[in-house]
Scaffold this motif. Structure first.
Motif, short mmCIF file in Angstrom:
data_model
loop_
_atom_site.label_atom_id
_atom_site.label_comp_id
_atom_site.label_asym_id
_atom_site.label_seq_id
_atom_site.Cartn_x
_atom_site.Cartn_y
_atom_site.Cartn_z
N SER A 103 0.95 -1.23 0.00
CA SER A 103 -0.01 0.09 0.15
C SER A 103 0.92 1.23 0.12
CB SER A 103 -1.03 -0.22 1.17
OG SER A 103 -0.14 0.15 2.42
N LYS A 105 0.35 5.93 -0.69
CA LYS A 105 -0.41 6.89 -0.59
C LYS A 105 0.25 7.88 -1.82
CE LYS A 105 -3.39 10.44 1.90
NZ LYS A 105 -4.35 10.11 2.52
N THR A 110 -5.20 6.60 -1.67
CA THR A 110 -4.59 5.34 -1.16
C THR A 110 -4.68 4.34 -2.00
OG1 THR A 110 -5.32 6.31 1.00
CG2 THR A 110 -4.67 4.01 0.90
N ASP A 126 -8.31 4.30 -3.45
CA ASP A 126 -9.51 4.73 -2.61
C ASP A 126 -10.60 3.55 -2.54
OD1 ASP A 126 -8.16 6.85 -1.96
OD2 ASP A 126 -8.88 7.96 -3.62
#
Length: 173
Positions: A103, A105, A110, A126
């Motif tokens: 993951s 951002k 995200t 997202d």
């Protein structure tokens, strides 16, 4: 979602630039791999990581889109978005010897890149699926990889390709 399949040789270590070409023989992207220098390779191998390359994906004209590299000073993976001029850290949520969930951002969004039970990797932004990428089982060979990509936008396709080559094809060289 749109789809394309591209073919790359299994041993990409001899190639510095890999054209990502669709079924109509149109070049969509250029994937460049860079070798880490000897001391960094040695350090990565001592950490039990088999990441000997860093990748950058560009448009067919050579304009960079994304790159991923290992930051030795911060001991983490970094992704650079050349479209929006931003950088983010990539977090890994499973043991290093297994493919897992990543993951990060970027630009207030995200992203989640994760493998499902059948070996397909999904890229979510997202919470919405924006791309899928996998090796095609129909044409699996020891000399080439056929890789199938489904995507919402070309940016999502290029991001999934660079993530896939960095984290999923690392053991196939």
């Amino acid at each position: 979602m749109e789809n394309f399949v591209y073919i790359i040789p299994n041993s990409t270590n001899v190639l510095q630039e890999i054209p990502i070409v669709d079924e109509q023989n149109v070049t969509l992207f250029l994937l460049k791999n860079y070798n880490y220098q000897f001391p960094n390779k040695l350090l990565l191998s001592r950490l039990l990581l088999n990441y000997f390359y860093t990748y950058q994906i560009s448009t067919e004209k050579g304009r960079p889109l994304y790159s991923i590299h290992y930051s030795f000073l911060k001991n983490c993976w970094r992704i650079t978005d050349y479209i929006m001029s931003s950088t983010a850290l990539i977090h890994h949520f499973s043991p290093l010897w297994e493919a897992g969930t990543y993951s990060f951002k970027l630009n207030d969004s995200t992203y989640l890149f994760q493998k499902d039970s059948i070996g397909t990797y999904h890229l979510h932004c997202d919470g919405k699926k924006i791309a899928m990428i996998s090796l095609t089982l129909l044409y699996r060979s020891t000399e080439i990889h056929n890789i199938c990509v489904s995507y919402e936008t070309k940016e999502a396709a290029s991001l999934s390709v660079v993530l896939f080559h960095t984290f999923c094809l690392k053991n196939s060289r």
